[in-house]
Write a protein that holds these residues in place. Structure first.
Motif, short mmCIF file in Angstrom:
data_model
loop_
_atom_site.label_atom_id
_atom_site.label_comp_id
_atom_site.label_asym_id
_atom_site.label_seq_id
_atom_site.Cartn_x
_atom_site.Cartn_y
_atom_site.Cartn_z
N THR A 6 27.44 -6.64 -63.01
CA THR A 6 26.26 -5.93 -62.88
C THR A 6 25.28 -6.72 -62.00
N MET A 7 25.09 -5.99 -60.89
CA MET A 7 24.07 -6.64 -59.91
C MET A 7 22.60 -6.10 -60.21
N PRO A 8 21.86 -7.12 -60.09
CA PRO A 8 20.36 -6.94 -60.25
C PRO A 8 20.12 -5.97 -59.20
N GLU A 9 18.63 -5.20 -59.32
CA GLU A 9 18.13 -4.37 -58.45
C GLU A 9 17.74 -5.14 -57.13
N GLY A 10 18.11 -4.59 -55.94
CA GLY A 10 17.75 -5.23 -54.77
C GLY A 10 16.29 -5.33 -54.37
N VAL A 11 15.67 -6.45 -53.97
CA VAL A 11 14.53 -6.54 -53.47
C VAL A 11 14.13 -6.81 -51.99
N PRO A 12 13.15 -6.00 -51.37
CA PRO A 12 13.00 -6.26 -49.99
C PRO A 12 12.46 -7.56 -49.88
N VAL A 13 12.95 -8.79 -49.49
CA VAL A 13 12.44 -10.13 -48.98
C VAL A 13 12.82 -10.61 -47.97
N THR A 14 12.33 -11.50 -47.21
CA THR A 14 12.87 -12.46 -46.28
C THR A 14 13.44 -13.73 -46.71
N GLN A 15 12.72 -14.00 -47.77
CA GLN A 15 13.05 -15.67 -48.01
C GLN A 15 13.48 -15.57 -49.62
N VAL A 16 14.68 -16.40 -49.69
CA VAL A 16 15.44 -16.45 -51.01
C VAL A 16 15.86 -17.84 -51.32
N ASP A 17 15.35 -18.46 -52.49
CA ASP A 17 15.80 -19.69 -53.01
C ASP A 17 17.03 -19.32 -54.16
N LEU A 18 18.21 -19.87 -53.56
CA LEU A 18 19.37 -19.50 -54.53
C LEU A 18 19.27 -20.96 -55.66
N ALA A 19 19.61 -20.36 -56.62
CA ALA A 19 19.89 -21.30 -57.86
C ALA A 19 21.19 -21.72 -57.71
N PRO A 20 21.51 -22.82 -58.27
CA PRO A 20 22.86 -23.13 -58.49
C PRO A 20 23.64 -22.70 -59.68
N GLY A 21 23.15 -21.79 -60.61
CA GLY A 21 23.73 -21.41 -61.69
C GLY A 21 24.89 -20.64 -61.33
N GLY A 22 25.27 -19.73 -60.33
CA GLY A 22 26.23 -19.10 -60.04
C GLY A 22 26.07 -17.65 -60.13
N HIS A 23 24.84 -17.03 -60.64
CA HIS A 23 24.70 -15.80 -60.82
C HIS A 23 23.88 -15.21 -59.38
N PHE A 24 24.18 -13.77 -59.19
CA PHE A 24 23.69 -13.43 -57.81
C PHE A 24 22.40 -12.66 -57.92
N THR A 25 21.87 -12.93 -56.75
CA THR A 25 20.59 -12.39 -56.53
C THR A 25 20.88 -11.38 -55.41
N SER A 26 19.83 -10.06 -55.43
CA SER A 26 20.15 -8.95 -54.70
C SER A 26 18.88 -8.85 -53.81
N VAL A 27 19.14 -8.42 -52.60
CA VAL A 27 18.06 -8.33 -51.48
C VAL A 27 18.37 -6.97 -50.75
N VAL A 28 17.39 -6.23 -50.39
CA VAL A 28 17.51 -5.12 -49.67
C VAL A 28 17.07 -5.58 -48.13
N LEU A 29 18.27 -5.58 -47.29
CA LEU A 29 18.04 -6.09 -45.64
C LEU A 29 17.05 -5.18 -45.00
N SER A 30 16.45 -5.75 -44.17
CA SER A 30 15.65 -5.16 -43.10
C SER A 30 15.71 -5.69 -41.74
N ASP A 31 14.88 -5.02 -40.72
CA ASP A 31 15.39 -5.73 -39.64
C ASP A 31 14.95 -6.98 -39.29
N GLU A 32 14.23 -7.52 -40.18
CA GLU A 32 13.59 -9.05 -40.21
C GLU A 32 14.84 -9.87 -40.51
N PRO A 33 15.04 -11.14 -40.01
CA PRO A 33 16.07 -12.02 -40.44
C PRO A 33 15.70 -12.49 -41.86
N LEU A 34 17.01 -12.65 -42.83
CA LEU A 34 16.77 -13.17 -44.09
C LEU A 34 17.20 -14.60 -44.20
N THR A 35 16.33 -15.67 -44.91
CA THR A 35 16.63 -16.85 -44.96
C THR A 35 16.97 -17.04 -46.45
#
Length: 599
Positions: free
Chosen positions: A492-521
């Motif tokens: 079950t995926m978490p609700e997407g969030v419109p952001v451009t910067q995400v820190d991925l934790a090493p726990g293995g669970h997914f982070t959801s992002v809503v893509l925009s025209d700006e690059p995502l890092t």
């Protein structure tokens, strides 16, 4: 099924005789008895449609046409004012129960996500705590029973590596959380586990007295030692007190994760249903004028009409005995208000969207379930299984095991000469996109085979293949669990969030992002991964030291010690950092399973 088919055909013949002016065979009373039996039968949707069409003809002949939506009374003439519903009214009770059922469905999904995450832990610490909490919460309803101690890691009787077992744990927890008494017992059991993970055995004093008496016996030293060993064998061995800190930490973490679930529990309302919240409601204050096509849910008073149109779909319903037949678009289902609360929901899958229907008495709530989240969850589970196959440890042991298991499930002989470590050299020379395509095809092939094999038979096939390759059975269990989840219980995926910067934790669970025209890092273990649209409209993933990669729907990018998992559906992207897992061989078979460490 043939039995019900014959009865439906018999009902059709009898109704035809009746509508053509003939007395049906068996008489009108026999026809009425047959009708009552069929209206409460568990029929498949095609057979249920035939029954409903024939029953419509029967009711028209009896002078009882299908009920249509009743018009609202006007303002002229006698006053139509009615008192607003109180908290004890049927409408208020149904509204509160429907809110509770929706909360319970979300809580069950969150509990399942937690168990899937905890299943990837090396010692199953959180799952062992959860198992103990559930068992002791159920024992609290039976006075006089002794509490269970937290079981040891990798207890052979628990099978916590099995996704079906953890799924039943999540179901048991959500069932307890549905009632106030169950929630109280869960909190009490969790507090008790944190206070004392290993409760004192009630017969410890008896054992000590028996051992003291045995040591006073006038027998030889060897006989006395044998007698003491026999007495101790009747009681469980004392647990290592060094386990307590880790178990208490896991219990605190379980409590912290359950708190927001319990805090989201709907609060009782003194005024009943909110204003304008129920379509076709009995009371003017809570009545909705027209369905809101932009809303995510619709609550209907079923006795107030027989149909509505919402979100471009025709929704029709009619009573069938104590139940309600519901049709949304082309999908038909039967709502049963008499079932236990946790069983009173149905899923209706349409080509472009999915609904979940909840029922309480004569009230129903339809909730739109995100098709994007469901599809993204399936791709996430596929990506996680593919990442296992891409693990290069032990000469791509998981990939070789997948090929061997496919041979076993086909029923043919194992061709071990094609599965040797030397055969894996071609995987090292393959380009990342070719290797990912091969791994993904392997996952899809095995998932298709699992649909035709029972879970126990499949587990044995994977273990047999692992043994033939000289791999420990925990490797087989890990791969089988990942494929089982991809087939039967996607993430079950978490609700997407419109952001451009995400820190991925090493726990293995997914982070959801809503893509925009700006690059995502994405910040992944000290390195930056950039995801952006190129001039051709393709989504490109750029990592230091690697050629740009195009992300269509799924991408597994190899990193030192793990994989970056990326899945996409439209503008919704999911990202996770999945570490590699150890691959023990049969040389570790002499070790106990407790000594096998899996991340």
């Amino acid at each position: 099924m043939d039995f019900w088919l014959e009865l439906v055909e018999l009902y059709e013949y009898k109704v035809q005789d009746l509508t053509e002016g003939r007395v049906p065979r068996g008489g009108r009373r026999g026809l009425a008895v047959l009708r009552d039996e069929l209206l409460g039968a568990p029929l498949e949707p095609p057979l249920l449609r035939r029954l409903m069409e024939t029953d419509r003809q029967y009711r028209l002949h009896q002078g009882n046409p299908v009920q249509h939506t009743r018009p609202r009374p006007g303002h002229g003439g006698q006053s139509t004012w009615t008192a607003p519903p109180t908290a004890d009214s049927e409408e208020s009770r149904a509204w509160e129960e429907l809110q509770l059922l929706q909360w319970h469905q979300r809580a069950a999904a969150q509990a399942r996500d937690l168990t899937l995450r905890w299943q990837r832990e090396p010692e199953f610490g959180h799952l062992r705590v959860l198992y103990t909490v559930i068992e002791n919460a159920e024992r609290l309803s039976r006075p006089g029973t002794q509490p269970l101690a937290v079981p040891p890691a990798h207890d052979a009787l628990m099978d916590l590596h099995d996704p079906e077992v953890t799924g039943r744990l999540a179901q048991a927890l959500s069932a307890l959380l549905l009632t106030e008494d169950g929630r109280t017992r869960v909190r009490a059991a969790l507090s008790a586990v944190h206070a004392e993970p290993f409760p004192r055995h009630p017969d410890e004093d008896v054992l000590a007295a028996r051992i003291a008496a045995a040591e006073r016996e006038h027998v030889s030293h060897e006989a006395r030692e044998a007698l003491v060993r026999a007495l101790r064998a009747e009681f469980p061995l004392p647990r290592d007190p060094r386990e307590r800190p880790a178990i208490r930490a896991a219990a605190r973490h379980v409590a912290q994760l359950l708190d927001p679930i319990l805090d989201a529990l709907p609060k009782p309302s003194l005024n009943g249903a909110p204003q304008g919240s129920i379509l076709l409601a009995q009371h003017a204050g809570s009545a909705m004028r027209v369905p809101d096509d932009g809303a995510e849910r619709l609550t209907v008073f079923l006795r107030g009409g027989s149909g509505a149109r919402w979100r471009g779909l025709n929704i029709e319903w009619q009573p069938i005995g104590p139940n309600w037949q519901l049709q949304v678009g082309s999908q038909l289902t039967l709502l049963r208000p008499g079932l236990p609360p946790h069983e009173r929901s149905q899923t209706l899958k349409l080509p472009d969207q999915q609904f979940r229907a909840f029922v309480s008495g004569a009230y129903m709530t339809l909730v739109v379930e995100s098709h994007t989240a469901l599809e993204l969850g399936r791709r996430a589970s596929t990506a996680r299984a593919a990442a296992l196959l891409l693990n290069p440890a032990q000469d791509f042991a998981f990939l070789r095991l997948a090929r061997a298991a496919a041979q076993v499930m086909r029923g043919g002989p194992l061709q071990l000469e094609k599965l040797t470590p030397d055969s894996a050299r071609k995987y090292l020379d393959a380009t990342p996109d070719v290797l990912l395509s091969f791994a993904r095809k392997g996952v899809e092939t095995l998932v298709a085979r699992l649909t035709r094999v029972g879970a126990d038979d499949a587990a044995q096939a994977f273990r047999r293949a692992a043994q033939a390759l000289g791999l420990h059975r925990v490797v087989a269990d890990r791969l089988h669990a990942a494929l089982h989840i991809a087939l039967h219980d996607p993430e079950t995926m978490p609700e997407g969030v419109p952001v451009t910067q995400v820190d991925l934790a090493p726990g293995g669970h997914f982070t959801s992002v809503v893509l925009s025209d700006e690059p995502l890092t994405l910040h992944v273990e000290g390195r930056g991964v950039t995801i952006r649209w190129d001039y051709k409209g393709e989504l490109v993933v750029m990592m230091p030291g690697l050629a740009p990669m195009v992300l269509h729907d799924l991408l597994v990018a190899r990193l030192p010690g793990g994989n970056l998992l990326l899945v996409r559906h439209g503008s919704w992207l999911g990202a996770a950092l999945a570490p590699d897992v150890p691959v023990p061989t049969l040389e570790a078979a002499e070790l106990s399973t407790d000594d096998i460490r899996m991340n």
